[in-house]
Design a protein around this motif. Structure first.
Motif, PDB file in Angstrom:
ATOM      1  N   PRO A   9      30.003  40.652  46.041  1.00 45.47           N
ATOM      2  CA  PRO A   9      31.542  40.155  46.367  1.00 45.47           C
ATOM      3  C   PRO A   9      32.530  41.483  46.129  1.00 45.47           C
ATOM      4  N   ALA A  10      31.848  42.418  45.475  1.00 47.90           N
ATOM      5  CA  ALA A  10      32.616  43.797  45.556  1.00 47.90           C
ATOM      6  C   ALA A  10      32.950  44.206  47.033  1.00 47.90           C
ATOM      7  N   GLU A  11      32.230  44.152  47.867  1.00 49.39           N
ATOM      8  CA  GLU A  11      32.382  44.272  49.333  1.00 49.39           C
ATOM      9  C   GLU A  11      33.673  43.533  49.755  1.00 49.39           C
ATOM     10  N   HIS A  12      33.865  42.508  49.410  1.00 50.82           N
ATOM     11  CA  HIS A  12      35.049  41.953  49.920  1.00 50.82           C
ATOM     12  C   HIS A  12      36.384  42.670  49.193  1.00 50.82           C
ATOM     13  N   ALA A  13      36.149  42.923  47.826  1.00 49.44           N
ATOM     14  CA  ALA A  13      37.182  43.686  47.146  1.00 49.44           C
ATOM     15  C   ALA A  13      37.524  44.903  47.901  1.00 49.44           C
ATOM     16  N   ALA A  14      36.561  45.620  48.185  1.00 53.07           N
ATOM     17  CA  ALA A  14      36.698  47.010  48.928  1.00 53.07           C
ATOM     18  C   ALA A  14      37.310  46.664  50.253  1.00 53.07           C
ATOM     19  N   TYR A  15      36.931  45.714  50.986  1.00 57.14           N
ATOM     20  CA  TYR A  15      37.504  45.406  52.300  1.00 57.14           C
ATOM     21  C   TYR A  15      38.865  45.087  52.053  1.00 57.14           C
ATOM     22  N   VAL A  16      39.537  44.465  51.133  1.00 57.11           N
ATOM     23  CA  VAL A  16      40.883  44.104  50.707  1.00 57.11           C
ATOM     24  C   VAL A  16      41.702  45.431  50.337  1.00 57.11           C
ATOM     25  N   ARG A  17      40.835  46.204  49.656  1.00 55.00           N
ATOM     26  CA  ARG A  17      41.753  47.535  49.440  1.00 55.00           C
ATOM     27  C   ARG A  17      41.679  48.591  50.128  1.00 55.00           C
ATOM     28  N   GLU A  18      41.152  48.401  51.409  1.00 57.21           N
ATOM     29  CA  GLU A  18      41.110  49.472  52.459  1.00 57.21           C
ATOM     30  C   GLU A  18      42.351  49.219  52.936  1.00 57.21           C
ATOM     31  N   ARG A  19      43.158  47.748  52.866  1.00 55.30           N
ATOM     32  CA  ARG A  19      44.541  47.597  53.271  1.00 55.30           C
ATOM     33  C   ARG A  19      45.477  47.777  52.213  1.00 55.30           C
ATOM     34  N   GLU A  20      45.006  47.384  51.115  1.00 54.10           N
ATOM     35  CA  GLU A  20      46.032  47.480  49.878  1.00 54.10           C
ATOM     36  C   GLU A  20      45.309  48.284  48.751  1.00 54.10           C
ATOM     37  N   PRO A  21      45.495  49.345  48.621  1.00 49.47           N
ATOM     38  CA  PRO A  21      44.181  50.175  47.824  1.00 49.47           C
ATOM     39  C   PRO A  21      44.897  49.637  46.272  1.00 49.47           C
ATOM     40  N   ALA A  22      46.101  49.341  45.967  1.00 46.90           N
ATOM     41  CA  ALA A  22      46.216  48.835  44.518  1.00 46.90           C
ATOM     42  C   ALA A  22      45.949  47.373  44.118  1.00 46.90           C
ATOM     43  N   ALA A  23      45.123  46.892  45.263  1.00 49.84           N
ATOM     44  CA  ALA A  23      45.059  45.286  45.125  1.00 49.84           C
ATOM     45  C   ALA A  23      44.223  45.097  43.689  1.00 49.84           C
ATOM     46  N   THR A  24      44.648  44.292  42.773  1.00 47.08           N
ATOM     47  CA  THR A  24      44.082  43.816  41.796  1.00 47.08           C
ATOM     48  C   THR A  24      44.549  42.578  41.098  1.00 47.08           C
ATOM     49  N   LEU A  25      44.046  41.658  40.413  1.00 48.87           N
ATOM     50  CA  LEU A  25      44.140  40.494  39.719  1.00 48.87           C
ATOM     51  C   LEU A  25      43.875  40.595  38.232  1.00 48.87           C
ATOM     52  N   ALA A  26      43.709  42.018  37.724  1.00 44.69           N
ATOM     53  CA  ALA A  26      43.253  42.240  36.384  1.00 44.69           C
ATOM     54  C   ALA A  26      44.518  42.126  35.393  1.00 44.69           C
ATOM     55  N   ASP A  27      45.565  42.320  35.817  1.00 45.15           N
ATOM     56  CA  ASP A  27      46.951  42.108  35.188  1.00 45.15           C
ATOM     57  C   ASP A  27      47.244  40.787  34.851  1.00 45.15           C
ATOM     58  N   LEU A  28      46.810  39.709  35.702  1.00 43.67           N
ATOM     59  CA  LEU A  28      47.356  38.228  35.433  1.00 43.67           C
ATOM     60  C   LEU A  28      46.647  37.696  34.257  1.00 43.67           C
ATOM     61  N   ASP A  29      47.327  36.746  33.634  1.00 38.76           N
ATOM     62  CA  ASP A  29      46.773  35.957  32.565  1.00 38.76           C
ATOM     63  C   ASP A  29      45.452  35.169  33.115  1.00 38.76           C
ATOM     64  N   GLY A  30      45.529  35.014  34.080  1.00 40.90           N
ATOM     65  CA  GLY A  30      44.191  34.006  34.828  1.00 40.90           C
ATOM     66  C   GLY A  30      44.718  33.613  35.905  1.00 40.90           C
ATOM     67  N   VAL A  31      43.644  32.756  36.544  1.00 42.89           N
ATOM     68  CA  VAL A  31      44.086  31.958  37.821  1.00 42.89           C
ATOM     69  C   VAL A  31      43.639  30.516  37.678  1.00 42.89           C
ATOM     70  N   VAL A  32      44.346  29.587  38.252  1.00 46.41           N
ATOM     71  CA  VAL A  32      44.236  28.201  38.197  1.00 46.41           C
ATOM     72  C   VAL A  32      44.023  27.947  39.512  1.00 46.41           C
ATOM     73  N   LEU A  33      42.727  27.109  39.655  1.00 50.67           N
ATOM     74  CA  LEU A  33      41.954  26.676  40.844  1.00 50.67           C
ATOM     75  C   LEU A  33      42.508  25.342  41.059  1.00 50.67           C
TER      76      LEU A  33
END
Length: 267
Positions: free
Chosen positions: A20-44
């Motif tokens: 899955p890190a490949e997907h994150a790298a693909y996203v960050r090619e367009r948006e280098p600062a892309a991260t969800l680490a600062d969120l309290d969490g995610v609701v599905l």
């Protein structure tokens, strides 16, 4: 090959070729600062209209980072993600969850509907899941064989507390996660119900397995939508929609209230 899952025994300890890190790298090619680490969490979320309702109540922005409708909500002075539109079932939830984790998500709560296995649970009731029977396929590719899987006790406790703080009735107990909702048999319903299993759902065991494998926290809450006892055709129930709305608010509350853990052993 023996008729069991997975077909390749012991695969949960083997490295996978796709990462899955490949997907994150693909996203960050367009948006280098892309991260969800600062969120309290995610609701599905599994009901598409729930995303629309959430963004109508809270300031939100959309992120085109995963194979789903991902929004970041401003909530009680912080930010939390909601993610929906990827369809039901453990495989879809697991794929999206892997992508969210690769982008930095460390806590997830799944909010959806379930069918009751108990005569005293009716449409509109809320159930916090404290374990899941692994009768789906996904979890067996992530973890060694065992019948049950449990969510994060820390996050589950905060979720139950958040619901009680809203002064709504809530039950806590096991679910039966299955990939085949049109193959739920009377023998299974009676047998699992007699063992104290409260609900049948399609995602919890898979979500918990990915979370355990990736060492993040996960929890689940269900709004009962129909019953497998005295079966009747499913109908729209106002109580179920109200319960989903309550569950979402409680999930956001608990993500905001629960401190981030430094010790993975407390998961």
């Amino acid at each position: 090959m023996k008729g069991r899952l997975p077909l390749h025994p012991g695969k949960h300890i083997l490295p996978a070729v796709p990462d899955p890190a490949e997907h994150a790298a693909y996203v960050r090619e367009r948006e280098p600062a892309a991260t969800l680490a600062d969120l309290d969490g995610v609701v599905l979320l599994y009901q598409r209209h729930m995303v629309k309702q959430a963004v109508s109540r809270h300031a939100a922005r959309r992120l085109d980072w995963v194979r789903a409708d991902l929004r970041v909500l401003e909530y009680q002075g912080g930010e939390a993600g909601i993610c929906g539109g990827f369809g039901p079932g453990a495989p879809a939830a697991a794929l999206v969850l892997e992508q969210l984790i690769a982008l930095g998500a460390r806590r997830v709560i799944t909010v959806g509907t379930a069918a009751s296995l108990r005569a005293d649970l009716r449409p509109g009731d809320l159930v916090v899941c404290d374990s899941a029977l692994r009768d789906e396929g996904v979890s067996h590719h992530y973890l060694p064989p065992r019948a049950h899987i449990t969510p994060s006790p820390h996050l589950t406790g905060h979720l139950a507390d958040s619901l009680r703080a809203l002064d709504v009735p809530v039950r806590q107990g096991p679910t039966w996660t299955t990939d085949a909702p049109y193959r739920e048999t009377a023998a299974e319903i009676a047998g699992y119900g007699s063992l104290g299993v409260l609900t049948a759902d399609m995602e919890a065991a898979g979500v918990f397995a990915v979370a355990e494998h990736r060492d993040i926290e996960a929890a689940a809450v269900f709004a009962v939508a129909d019953t497998l006892i005295d079966r009747r055709p499913r109908q729209d129930h106002t109580g179920t929609q109200n319960a989903l709305n309550t569950a979402l608010e409680a999930a956001l509350d608990s993500l905001r209230a629960a401190p981030h853990l430094l010790d993975p052993g407390l998961r």
